[in-house]
Enzyme design. Structure first.
Site, PDB file in Angstrom:
ATOM      1  N   ASN A   7     -39.875  17.384  29.668  1.00 40.92           N
ATOM      2  CA  ASN A   7     -39.524  18.705  29.153  1.00 40.92           C
ATOM      3  C   ASN A   7     -38.396  19.255  30.031  1.00 40.92           C
ATOM      4  OD1 ASN A   7     -39.441  21.372  28.380  1.00 40.92           O
ATOM      5  ND2 ASN A   7     -41.461  21.908  29.183  1.00 40.92           N
ATOM      6  N   LYS A   9     -36.772  21.900  29.659  1.00 39.15           N
ATOM      7  CA  LYS A   9     -36.820  23.373  29.665  1.00 39.15           C
ATOM      8  C   LYS A   9     -35.413  23.938  29.440  1.00 39.15           C
ATOM      9  CE  LYS A   9     -40.893  23.221  32.540  1.00 39.15           C
ATOM     10  NZ  LYS A   9     -41.846  23.959  33.318  1.00 39.15           N
ATOM     11  N   HIS A  96     -46.499  25.504  24.745  1.00 38.60           N
ATOM     12  CA  HIS A  96     -46.312  25.361  26.197  1.00 38.60           C
ATOM     13  C   HIS A  96     -46.670  26.698  26.860  1.00 38.60           C
ATOM     14  CE1 HIS A  96     -44.363  24.979  30.094  1.00 38.60           C
ATOM     15  NE2 HIS A  96     -44.422  23.670  29.914  1.00 38.60           N
ATOM     16  N   GLU A 168     -52.157  21.077  30.627  1.00 40.83           N
ATOM     17  CA  GLU A 168     -51.223  21.567  31.637  1.00 40.83           C
ATOM     18  C   GLU A 168     -51.751  22.871  32.229  1.00 40.83           C
ATOM     19  OE1 GLU A 168     -46.976  20.128  31.293  1.00 40.83           O
ATOM     20  OE2 GLU A 168     -47.127  21.846  29.975  1.00 40.83           O
ATOM     21  N   GLY A 174     -44.870  23.840  38.086  1.00 45.22           N
ATOM     22  CA  GLY A 174     -43.833  24.297  39.014  1.00 45.22           C
ATOM     23  C   GLY A 174     -44.365  24.682  40.379  1.00 45.22           C
ATOM     24  N   SER A 214     -46.635  19.664  37.776  1.00 38.62           N
ATOM     25  CA  SER A 214     -46.297  19.117  39.101  1.00 38.62           C
ATOM     26  C   SER A 214     -46.511  17.613  39.220  1.00 38.62           C
ATOM     27  CB  SER A 214     -47.066  19.854  40.203  1.00 38.62           C
ATOM     28  OG  SER A 214     -46.610  21.184  40.304  1.00 38.62           O
ATOM     29  N   GLY A 235     -41.897  18.167  34.054  1.00 34.61           N
ATOM     30  CA  GLY A 235     -40.843  19.170  33.991  1.00 34.61           C
ATOM     31  C   GLY A 235     -39.738  18.763  34.940  1.00 34.61           C
TER      32      GLY A 235
END
Ligand code: PGA
Length: 260
Positions: A7, A9, A96, A168, A174, A214, A235
């Site tokens: 992803n 983003k 998401h 998730e 993150g 993560s 991510g």
């Protein structure tokens, strides 16, 4: 089949950054043996889907980060699932946690988006996850059950074969923190249990469940030892093609597969 979903983003913004990314991914893919058992899905932001369609190296598939639930109409800013399908998008993230948090996306909207994807032959990657506060209050499994049941509520048995779930946890995204393998396993079991009233055992067992939050090449091996995981959603690591390929290697690695 194992899934590795990247992803991107809104982290790459210029045309040049996207072009460089495709070149780097192509280079990284060249360096690894072909993996028929791992499906790599790259999800760029909307304006670059067309570009990615042309530039994505062989071996990578195109995914979107979001979709509107209607095919056509007065929905300013919306992107139709039909447009995505026309563009050659095969996968789409739905629900998401950043969409739920920053765009007020509800379980009901997620359910409509899931149906819209399935109607248009796009595989929805349904993202579910609890917040830090929900986890602290011991509500994790209840929250996930609610999200899964809502998202799959309108899905037929035939359509269910194309659904993918990504667990998730909001607090893991993150943050460089991840749940333990035992916690992920408990979640996987609970997700499957929450679907028993709607689908058959063998249909539920075939549902691919991914983990996201993560995931890095360093942490992936531990995470992938969780039995029943069908892959990961990344991510930040998705922006680093070489690291991404290390994760692809692990996903396809027999020693890990035996434990999956
Ligand atoms: P992260 O993001 O890997 O950077 O934690 C994961 C995600 O949001 O899907």
């Amino acid at each position: 089949m194992r899934y590795l979903v990247a992803n991107l983003k809104m982290k790459l913004v210029s045309e040049q950054e996207h072009a460089e990314y495709c070149v780097a991914l192509g280079e990284a893919l060249k360096g690894v043996k072909k993996k028929k058992d791992v499906r790599l899905v790259v999800c760029p932001s909307f304006p670059f889907l067309g570009d990615f369609k042309k530039k994505l190296p062989k071996g990578a598939m195109l995914g979107a980060q979001d979709v509107h639930w209607e095919e056509v109409g007065a929905y300013t800013g919306g992107v139709s699932p039909r447009s995505l399908a026309d563009f050659g998008v095969s996968f789409c993230l739905v629900g998401h946690s950043e969409r739920r948090e920053f765009f007020a996306e509800t379980d009901e909207m997620v359910a409509k988006k899931v149906s819209a994807c399935l109607r248009n032959a796009i595989q929805p990657v349904i993202c579910i996850g609890e917040t830090e506060a929900e986890r602290a209050e011991g509500k994790t499994l209840a929250v996930l059950r609610r999200q899964v049941q809502a998202a799959c509520g309108g899905v037929s048995r035939e359509e269910f074969k194309r659904v993918i779930i990504a667990y998730e946890p909001r607090w893991a995204i993150g943050s460089d923190r991840t749940p333990s393998s035992d916690e992920i396993l408990e979640v996987i079991i609970s997700i499957r249990r929450s679907l028993v009233e709607s689908f058959d055992r063998h249909e539920i067992d075939a549902l691919p469940i991914l983990y996201g939050g993560s995931v890095s090449a360093d942490r992936a091996r531990d995470i992938l030892h969780t039995s029943g995981l069908s892959g990961v959603l990344v991510g930040r690591e998705g922006l680093l093609p070489k690291e991404l390929m290390k994760i692809a290697d692990m996903l396809s690695d027999n020693s890990v597969k035996e434990l999956l």
